[in-house]
Each structure stands twice: as structure tokens, then as C-alpha cells.
Enzyme design. Structure first.
Site, PDB file in Angstrom:
ATOM      1  N   GLY A   1       0.870  -0.909   0.503  1.00 17.67           N
ATOM      2  CA  GLY A   1      -0.630   0.102  -0.241  1.00 17.67           C
ATOM      3  C   GLY A   1       0.775   1.881  -0.025  1.00 17.67           C
TER       4      GLY A   1
ATOM      5  N   ALA B   1       2.196   3.147   2.378  1.00 18.25           N
ATOM      6  CA  ALA B   1       2.982   3.047   3.330  1.00 18.25           C
ATOM      7  C   ALA B   1       4.145   1.816   2.853  1.00 18.25           C
ATOM      8  CB  ALA B   1       2.664   2.358   4.481  1.00 18.25           C
TER       9      ALA B   1
ATOM     10  N   GLY C   1     -11.845   9.076  -1.335  1.00 24.46           N
ATOM     11  CA  GLY C   1     -11.997  10.734  -0.621  1.00 24.46           C
ATOM     12  C   GLY C   1     -10.806  11.842  -0.981  1.00 24.46           C
TER      13      GLY C   1
ATOM     14  N   GLU D   1     -14.840  17.425   3.891  1.00 20.25           N
ATOM     15  CA  GLU D   1     -14.801  16.385   4.782  1.00 20.25           C
ATOM     16  C   GLU D   1     -14.807  16.672   6.237  1.00 20.25           C
ATOM     17  OE1 GLU D   1     -11.918  12.602   4.167  1.00 20.25           O
ATOM     18  OE2 GLU D   1     -12.678  12.483   2.308  1.00 20.25           O
TER      19      GLU D   1
ATOM     20  N   HIS E   1     -16.674   3.901   9.110  1.00 23.27           N
ATOM     21  CA  HIS E   1     -17.915   5.035   8.868  1.00 23.27           C
ATOM     22  C   HIS E   1     -18.975   4.787   8.860  1.00 23.27           C
ATOM     23  CE1 HIS E   1     -17.583   7.295   4.641  1.00 23.27           C
ATOM     24  NE2 HIS E   1     -16.568   7.494   5.201  1.00 23.27           N
TER      25      HIS E   1
ATOM     26  N   ARG F   1     -16.248  11.482  12.467  1.00 21.12           N
ATOM     27  CA  ARG F   1     -17.323  10.818  12.155  1.00 21.12           C
ATOM     28  C   ARG F   1     -17.954   9.605  13.274  1.00 21.12           C
ATOM     29  NH1 ARG F   1     -13.160   7.743   7.787  1.00 21.12           N
ATOM     30  NH2 ARG F   1     -13.440   9.621   6.398  1.00 21.12           N
TER      31      ARG F   1
ATOM     32  N   HIS G   1     -14.132   0.872   9.312  1.00 27.77           N
ATOM     33  CA  HIS G   1     -13.411   1.158   8.341  1.00 27.77           C
ATOM     34  C   HIS G   1     -12.167   1.275   8.439  1.00 27.77           C
ATOM     35  CE1 HIS G   1     -12.938   3.819   4.732  1.00 27.77           C
ATOM     36  NE2 HIS G   1     -12.359   4.780   5.803  1.00 27.77           N
TER      37      HIS G   1
ATOM     38  N   GLU H   1      -1.572   2.109   8.750  1.00 31.91           N
ATOM     39  CA  GLU H   1      -2.101   1.618   8.861  1.00 31.91           C
ATOM     40  C   GLU H   1      -2.526   0.571   9.730  1.00 31.91           C
ATOM     41  OE1 GLU H   1      -6.650   1.120   7.265  1.00 31.91           O
ATOM     42  OE2 GLU H   1      -7.540   0.514   8.761  1.00 31.91           O
TER      43      GLU H   1
ATOM     44  N   ARG I   1      -9.395   9.135  14.486  1.00 32.86           N
ATOM     45  CA  ARG I   1      -9.115   9.817  13.057  1.00 32.86           C
ATOM     46  C   ARG I   1      -9.456  10.631  12.343  1.00 32.86           C
ATOM     47  NH1 ARG I   1      -8.915   8.298   7.433  1.00 32.86           N
ATOM     48  NH2 ARG I   1     -10.105   6.889   7.929  1.00 32.86           N
TER      49      ARG I   1
ATOM     50  N   LEU J   1      -4.016   8.509   5.223  1.00 38.41           N
ATOM     51  CA  LEU J   1      -2.615   8.450   3.228  1.00 38.41           C
ATOM     52  C   LEU J   1      -2.094   9.081   4.124  1.00 38.41           C
ATOM     53  CD1 LEU J   1      -4.643   8.063   0.084  1.00 38.41           C
ATOM     54  CD2 LEU J   1      -4.071   6.049   0.980  1.00 38.41           C
TER      55      LEU J   1
HETATM   56  P1  FAD Z   1      -2.828  -0.953   2.936  1.00 43.56           P
HETATM   57  O1  FAD Z   1      -2.659   0.065   1.837  1.00 43.56           O
HETATM   58  O2  FAD Z   1      -3.626  -1.763   3.681  1.00 43.56           O
HETATM   59  O3  FAD Z   1      -1.504  -2.292   2.038  1.00 43.56           O
HETATM   60  C1  FAD Z   1      -1.839  -3.059   3.203  1.00 43.56           C
HETATM   61  C2  FAD Z   1      -0.798  -4.188   2.273  1.00 43.56           C
HETATM   62  O4  FAD Z   1      -0.042  -5.170   3.259  1.00 43.56           O
HETATM   63  C3  FAD Z   1      -1.943  -4.574   1.214  1.00 43.56           C
HETATM   64  O5  FAD Z   1      -0.708  -4.785  -0.150  1.00 43.56           O
HETATM   65  C4  FAD Z   1      -1.589  -6.146   2.063  1.00 43.56           C
HETATM   66  O6  FAD Z   1      -1.682  -7.456   0.188  1.00 43.56           O
HETATM   67  C5  FAD Z   1      -0.449  -6.040   2.360  1.00 43.56           C
HETATM   68  N1  FAD Z   1      -0.298  -7.105   3.507  1.00 43.56           N
HETATM   69  C6  FAD Z   1      -1.191  -7.900   4.453  1.00 43.56           C
HETATM   70  N2  FAD Z   1      -1.067  -8.585   5.111  1.00 43.56           N
HETATM   71  C7  FAD Z   1       0.303  -9.025   4.344  1.00 43.56           C
HETATM   72  C8  FAD Z   1       0.908 -10.541   4.652  1.00 43.56           C
HETATM   73  N3  FAD Z   1       0.835 -11.254   6.012  1.00 43.56           N
HETATM   74  N4  FAD Z   1       2.094 -10.619   3.904  1.00 43.56           N
HETATM   75  C9  FAD Z   1       2.380  -9.990   2.628  1.00 43.56           C
HETATM   76  N5  FAD Z   1       1.882  -8.671   2.409  1.00 43.56           N
HETATM   77  C10 FAD Z   1       0.444  -8.201   3.256  1.00 43.56           C
HETATM   78  N6  FAD Z   1      -7.638   7.044   3.918  1.00 43.56           N
HETATM   79  C11 FAD Z   1      -7.544   8.707   3.419  1.00 43.56           C
HETATM   80  O7  FAD Z   1      -6.661   9.578   3.825  1.00 43.56           O
HETATM   81  N7  FAD Z   1      -8.174   8.793   2.499  1.00 43.56           N
HETATM   82  C12 FAD Z   1      -9.144   8.160   2.291  1.00 43.56           C
HETATM   83  O8  FAD Z   1     -10.052   8.895   0.941  1.00 43.56           O
HETATM   84  C13 FAD Z   1      -9.447   7.188   2.491  1.00 43.56           C
HETATM   85  N8  FAD Z   1     -10.444   6.189   2.134  1.00 43.56           N
HETATM   86  C14 FAD Z   1     -10.900   5.145   2.106  1.00 43.56           C
HETATM   87  C15 FAD Z   1     -11.766   3.890   1.634  1.00 43.56           C
HETATM   88  C16 FAD Z   1     -11.691   2.685   1.583  1.00 43.56           C
HETATM   89  C17 FAD Z   1     -12.692   1.864   1.081  1.00 43.56           C
HETATM   90  C18 FAD Z   1     -10.867   2.324   3.347  1.00 43.56           C
HETATM   91  C19 FAD Z   1     -10.711   0.526   2.423  1.00 43.56           C
HETATM   92  C20 FAD Z   1      -9.797   3.205   2.882  1.00 43.56           C
HETATM   93  C21 FAD Z   1      -9.885   4.181   3.252  1.00 43.56           C
HETATM   94  N9  FAD Z   1      -8.527   4.964   3.671  1.00 43.56           N
HETATM   95  C22 FAD Z   1      -8.527   6.773   3.239  1.00 43.56           C
HETATM   96  C23 FAD Z   1      -7.690   4.219   4.662  1.00 43.56           C
HETATM   97  C24 FAD Z   1      -6.492   4.420   4.238  1.00 43.56           C
HETATM   98  O9  FAD Z   1      -6.830   4.378   2.730  1.00 43.56           O
HETATM   99  C25 FAD Z   1      -5.627   3.501   4.571  1.00 43.56           C
HETATM  100  O10 FAD Z   1      -5.399   3.511   5.872  1.00 43.56           O
HETATM  101  C26 FAD Z   1      -4.207   3.691   3.821  1.00 43.56           C
HETATM  102  O11 FAD Z   1      -4.325   3.057   2.421  1.00 43.56           O
HETATM  103  C27 FAD Z   1      -3.106   2.560   4.318  1.00 43.56           C
HETATM  104  O12 FAD Z   1      -2.342   2.218   3.625  1.00 43.56           O
HETATM  105  P2  FAD Z   1      -0.758   1.046   4.517  1.00 43.56           P
HETATM  106  O13 FAD Z   1       0.140   0.662   3.771  1.00 43.56           O
HETATM  107  O14 FAD Z   1      -1.103   1.090   5.728  1.00 43.56           O
HETATM  108  O15 FAD Z   1      -1.882  -0.536   4.016  1.00 43.56           O
HETATM  109  C1  SIN Z   2     -14.065   8.982   2.780  1.00 37.47           C
HETATM  110  O1  SIN Z   2     -13.891   9.091   1.527  1.00 37.47           O
HETATM  111  O2  SIN Z   2     -15.287   8.679   3.146  1.00 37.47           O
HETATM  112  C2  SIN Z   2     -13.009   8.144   3.590  1.00 37.47           C
HETATM  113  C3  SIN Z   2     -11.662   8.728   3.737  1.00 37.47           C
HETATM  114  C4  SIN Z   2     -11.202   8.200   4.988  1.00 37.47           C
HETATM  115  O3  SIN Z   2     -11.041   7.083   5.797  1.00 37.47           O
HETATM  116  O4  SIN Z   2     -10.217   8.778   5.030  1.00 37.47           O
END
Ligand code: FAD
Ligand code: SIN
Length: 544
Positions: free
Chosen positions: A19, A21, A53, A123, A242, A290, A351, A375, A386, A392
Site C-alpha cells: 500500500g 506505506a 475521499g 470532509e 465509516h 465521523r 473502516h 494503518e 482519526r 494516507l
Molecule cells: P494498505 O494500503 O492496506 O496496504 C497493506 C498491504 O499489506 C497490502 O498490500 C496487503 O496485501 C499487504 N499485506 C497484508 N498482510 C500481509 C501479509 N501477511 N504478508 C504480506 N503482505 C501483506 N484514508 C484516507 O486518508 N483518505 C481516504 O479517502 C480513504 N478512503 C478509504 C476508503 C476505503 C474504502 C478504505 C478501505 C480505506 C480508506 N482510507 C482512506 C484509509 C486508507 O486507505 C488506509 O488507511 C491506507 O491506505 C493504509 O495504507 P497502508 O499502506 O498502511 O496499508
Molecule cells: C471517505 O472518502 O469518506 C473516506 C475518507 C477516509 O477514510 O479518510
């Protein structure tokens, strides 16, 4: 005595998760050494990919760092780490600009399209318009651009369908991490990956609840793995629901999110018979933080015995809806709902996990050589709730900072020449249905007992069931050959226990944790994080 073997893969940096991060960190260390990035399914599959968003950052002419900081602290209900919040907010705009340099195409203001001014959405909980977005497909655009950049870097190897199972740690206190055991899902073998620095960026825990916006990868593997390895976790009770997911239809087993940005553009929440209600719950109405909106909906549903409330997008206007929210428009239409003409039925869904592996904004955990960002980490930025679109941002800033530190620190230590063979399971027959049943039961009990509104009795019930489940899961895990399903079940059960323990401990209502038996804030006892020390269980690496 454990049997030792040479590591299957030897690298400088191991990144777990693709993701925002994981990808940001990988790019940050790519010119310092060899990087192996493992991800459990396809490279783009992540919570990031579904973000709608956008990403909060101070670009507006009427905005300031101070306003963004104050909004974040207010949402966090007294538990934010102000220093971490300040660093995140101040470094945000520069890193958003870097995303643009990498190739992310954010939406621009229509009047001056091409002239470079970003379109800024609004938002809940934000006092200014500051959400940088790419229509309502922000996450997909960020993933696309970051992955394209990653693919151009020869020092980064991406291993899809590689599932991290356990960290390789020694028994020193605090522990030291030397990589991870990874299940190659296609070859069905466990590989030991030895690394000088390991980043956990494995994302959230939404799949621990029955109804969730999160895709199937979000099973809390990173948090569970770190906890087993001895890292402490914090604030797991603060599960963000959410307020608005589409009622009655799922997309790929996900509750389809209706972005908060639609309320920022003027959409209004109503009961089934068309009455507005948010003004009764908060002075900011539908743009309240929220937690308040989710609880208000929960309360209206219980009061009226309805299954959903309505979200009326008509104030936004037909043309604007189609331009600004193409995903929401198109997806709803595929279910026969034309959001330009009729209100959408919505309900809350799990969420975001505000808690996680205890880390600072530089990604440092309790364990040397182990970083956590995004996350799966709890950096103190979100506190008890949050602020929308801050995740993000937090993941981006924290992964960038962590990479800056790890690229030097990693070379102050070696990788091990031998690691213990991962203890393989015997292949007794256990019906797959047992794994599936336990998983569904955990998700349902979390939804029913550890949901938006909690009570002492519900939490106690949850804990009793979780204790039984934990034993069953341990039994399954001992006997069942390692698989995606059994590993995820173990993670979901561990996360359930951590959430329930933190929720039981916190005898007050704060932010996302609302307990009907303890409605007051208790700053004297509870204006602090809930911390659970890590377990430091096997497997461990014993240095010779
Ligand atoms: P992720 O993007 O979830 O990436 C995690 C990665 O780890 C994935 O590739 C997964 O496959 C991998 N993984 C997991 N377990 C393992 C394992 N055991 N071994 C190997 N790989 C593994 N936040 C905002 O700020 N703005 C928004 O508009 C927003 N909208 C959202 C809408 C939705 C529908 C959702 C679900 C979330 C939203 N969020 C939003 C929250 C935000 O998307 C996440 O908090 C953020 O993207 C997390 O990023 P990350 O890199 O930590 O994790
Ligand atoms: C949304 O678009 O409402 C999600 C935004 C967020 O989770 O930060």
C-alpha cells in the site's frame, strides 16, 4: 535445539505490504541497498487502492498548518501526540507534491485546469477544504503511480502472492528483528527472508468485522505478527466505523463506501421518511466528526427500527456528481440506483484501525530492526478518532521518515548467516469449513458485541467467546497446513482479542470507544493510550 538453515533470501530491506506505506518506504531506501517487497495478493490489492475521499494537506489560501493541527487534535479527543501531528501536517504538502512529481494525477480546479491549482474537497471534522483527491478514485491513482515508479527501480524486487507469516526475532530484550518467514502461495513453501531492516506496512483490520469497507487483505496480519514477536500494541479499542456504506449491495464482498466527500459537497443524511437528523446530534450537522455521525446513524436505526438511513446527493447537482464522484455514480448505477435522482440507502461499516503496533512517526517499534508505518502502526497521530483523510497522509509521511532513518541504520547491523527452520505443521485433516466458520463467527461477534456502541456486558460476552475461539484457532493452527485462510484466521482472532481487551479496560467513552455503562470522559484515569505488551512467542531465532 532448533534446526538452522541458510536464509532463502538475503536482502538489505524487507518491506511487508504494497500500500502507500510500503511503496513509499521502498522508494525511499531503493538507492541505499537491495529491497524485497512481499505482498500477499496482487501488488495493487490494499486499502490504499480503494481510498476515495483523498489525502488531507494544507494547500488552501484560507488554510494553515495550525488549523489542520487543531482539527486533528479535536477529532482525536485528547489522545493525539501533538508533536507527531505537527510533523505530519507540516511535512504533508511537500510529500503530496512529491507524489505529483512521481506521476499521481490529482484533480485540478476546473476554472484553471492545467494551471496547477489542486481541487480541494471538504470532509467531516475539517474546518477548511483541504482534501487533495483524484475524483473519488484517489487511492487507485496513488497505487498506479507508485507501482509504476517501483517497477522502474532495479534494486526493488516485488514478490506477489507472498504472505508474511511470522517475524524472525531473537530473544534479547527488547527483541531484535532479522526479517520474516514468508509463505510463497503459489509454490506452497515457507521462505525465510533475512534483512537488515524490516518494515511492517501490512495495513488494517477491517476484515475482523462482519460489515466493512476493507478488502479481504485487511486481516491485521502485521499487528498480530508484531504482537507475537514481542512488540507492544496500543489503542486497539478505537475502531473507526465509516458512517456511510451502501446498504444491501456488496462489491467483491466489501461494503461499498460512499465517501464523506459527498457530504462535503452538500449531500444530506435523512431518515427513511425524509427527515434530516444530524442537526440534533452536532452543530456541524452531517460534517461532524465521523464517530459522531456513525453513532447518530446507529441511534436513529435503533430508535426507529429501520435497516438504513438515506443519503440525498441531489443538492450537489447532476453534472457535478458525475464529474466529481464517477466511481460512486457508476457503482450505484450498476445496482440500479441513480444517485442523481434518488437518495442512497446507507449504513455504517468498520473502516479504519486507529490503534496498532506502537511506533513513533519515524516507524521505530519496540523491536530493533523492525519498523511499522501506515494503518498497522499506532503513532499517536490519530488519538481516539482519526480525522478523515489523515491516514494516507500519516502513512506517506511516516514511511518517508522511516526510510530516511532505515537507509543508514540498516547498515550498522548484519543479516544472520543462519535462521531456524520454520516449524512446519503436520498435515492432519481438518475441514476447511472449521477455519471458515471460526472466521465468520469472530467477525460476527465483533460486529454484534464490540461495535459502534458497547456495554460492559456485551464486551464480557465477547471476551468469553474470543477465549474459546483462541483455543480453537491455536489447535487449528497447530494441525492445519499453513494457508492464507488459517494464517488470516489467526490474525483476525488475535486482533479481536486485542480490541476487546483494550475496550474492556477503558472505563469511559472517548472518541470511537463508546460504552453505555461509562458515558463520561475520565481524563484523570484515561487520558492516555491503552497499551498491551507484546507476547514474544515462538518462533525465535537463537543466535549461536
Ligand atoms: P494498505 O494500503 O492496506 O496496504 C497493506 C498491504 O499489506 C497490502 O498490500 C496487503 O496485501 C499487504 N499485506 C497484508 N498482510 C500481509 C501479509 N501477511 N504478508 C504480506 N503482505 C501483506 N484514508 C484516507 O486518508 N483518505 C481516504 O479517502 C480513504 N478512503 C478509504 C476508503 C476505503 C474504502 C478504505 C478501505 C480505506 C480508506 N482510507 C482512506 C484509509 C486508507 O486507505 C488506509 O488507511 C491506507 O491506505 C493504509 O495504507 P497502508 O499502506 O498502511 O496499508
Ligand atoms: C471517505 O472518502 O469518506 C473516506 C475518507 C477516509 O477514510 O479518510
Amino acid at each position: 535445539m532448533q534446526e538452522l538453515q541458510a536464509p532463502f533470501i538475503d536482502t538489505d530491506f524487507l518491506v511487508i505490504g504494497s500500500g502507500i506505506a510500503g511503496l513509499t518506504f521502498a522508494l525511499g531506501v531503493a538507492d541505499a541497498g537491495r529491497v524485497v517487497l512481499v505482498t500477499k495478493k496482487e501488488d495493487s490489492e490494499s486499502n490504499t487502492n480503494y481510498a476515495q475521499g483523498g489525502i488531507a494537506a494544507v494547500f488552501g489560501l484560507d488554510d494553515s498548518y495550525d488549523l489542520h493541527i487543531q482539527d486533528t487534535l479535536r477529532a482525536g479527543a485528547g489522545l493525539c501526540n501533538e508533536q507527531a501531528v505537527t510533523m505530519m501536517v507540516e511535512q504533508g504538502p511537500k510529500l503530496v507534491e512529491r507524489l505529483i512529481e512521481i506521476g499521481v494525477e490529482f484533480s485540478k480546479e476546473k476554472a484553471i485546469r492545467g494551471a496547477g491549482r489542486l481541487s480541494l474537497g471538504r470532509e467531516g471534522g475539517h474546518s477548511r477544504s483541504r482534501i487533495v483527491h483524484a475524483g473519488d478514485l484517489t487511492g487507485r491513482e496513488i497505487e498506479r503511480a507508485l507501482l509504476a515508479k517501483i517497477q522502474s527501480m532495479s534494486s526493488i524486487t516485488v514478490l506477489e502472492n507472498h504472505l508474511a507469516v511470522d517475524l524472525i526475532v531473537d530473544q534479547s530484550k527488547p527483541g531484535r528483528c532479522f526479517g520474516a518467514y514468508v509463505l510463497d502461495r503459489l509454490e506452497n513453501e515457507i521462505k525465510s527472508v533475512a534483512a537488515r531492516a524490516t518494515l511492517l506496512a501490512a495495513g488494517g483490520t477491517g476484515r475482523g468485522y462482519l460489515h466493512t469497507t476493507n478488502p479481504p487483505i485487511a486481516t491485521g496480519d502485521g499487528i498480530a505478527m508484531a504482537f507475537r514477536a514481542g512488540a507492544s500494541v496500543a489503542n486497539m479499542e478505537f475502531v473507526q466505523f465509516h458512517p456511510t456504506t451502501l446498504f444491501g449491495h456488496h462489491v467483491d464482498d466489501r461494503a461499498f463506501l460512499i465517501s464523506e466527500a459527498v457530504r462535503g459537497e452538500g449531500a444530506v443524511l435523512k431518515t427513511k421518511d425524509g427527515e434530516t437528523f444530524m442537526e440534533r446530534y452536532h452543530e456541524s450537522g452531517g460534517l461532524a466528526p465521523r464517530d459522531t455521525v456513525a453513532r447518530a446513524i446507529d441511534s436513529e436505526l435503533k430508535r426507529r427500527g429501520d435497516e438504513f438511513v438515506l443519503l440525498d446527493l441531489s443538492p450537489i447537482g447532476r453534472g457535478r456528481i458525475r464529474e466529481r464522484f464517477p466511481l460512486i455514480y457508476g457503482t450505484s448505477l450498476s445496482f440500479g440506483i441513480d444517485v442523481t435522482r434518488e437518495p442512497i440507502p446507507v449504513v455504517p461499516g468498520a473502516h479504519y484501525c486507529c490503534g496498532g503496533i506502537r511506533a513513533d512517526l519515524d516507524g521505530h517499534t519496540d523491536i530493533e530492526g523492525l519498523y511499522a508505518c501506515g494503518e498497522c502502526a499506532c503513532t499517536g497521530v490519530h488519538g481516539a478518532n482519526r480525522l478523515a483523510s489523515n491516514s494516507l497522509l500519516e502513512a506517506l509521511v511516516s514511511a518517508d521518515r522511516a526510510s530516511g532513518i532505515a537507509r543508514t541504520k540498516a547498515f550498522e547491523r548484519d543479516t544472520p548467516s543462519a535462521v531456524p527452520v520454520y516449524p512446519l505443521r503436520q498435515r492432519d485433516e481438518v475441514e476447511a469449513v472449521v477455519v471458515a466458520h471460526n472466521r465468520e463467527e469472530t467477525r460476527r461477534l465483533m460486529w454484534d458485541y464490540v461495535g459502534i456502541v458497547r456495554t460492559d456486558e456485551l464486551l464480557d460476552r465477547a471476551m468469553r467467546r474470543i477465549s474459546d475461539l483462541k483455543e480453537e484457532v491455536a489447535e487449528i493452527y497447530r494441525r492445519w497446513p499453513l494457508s492464507l485462510e488459517s494464517i488470516e484466521l489467526r490474525s483476525v482472532a488475535t486482533v479481536a482479542e486485542l480490541v476487546a481487551r483494550c475496550a474492556i479496560d477503558r472505563k469511559e467513552s472517548r472518541g470511537l470507544h463508546w460504552n453505555e455503562d461509562h458515558l463520561d470522559l475520565d481524563d484523570k484515569r484515561w487520558k492516555r493510550d491503552s497499551v498491551i505488551e507484546g507476547e514474544a512467542r515462538l518462533p525465535v531465532w537463537l543466535p549461536s
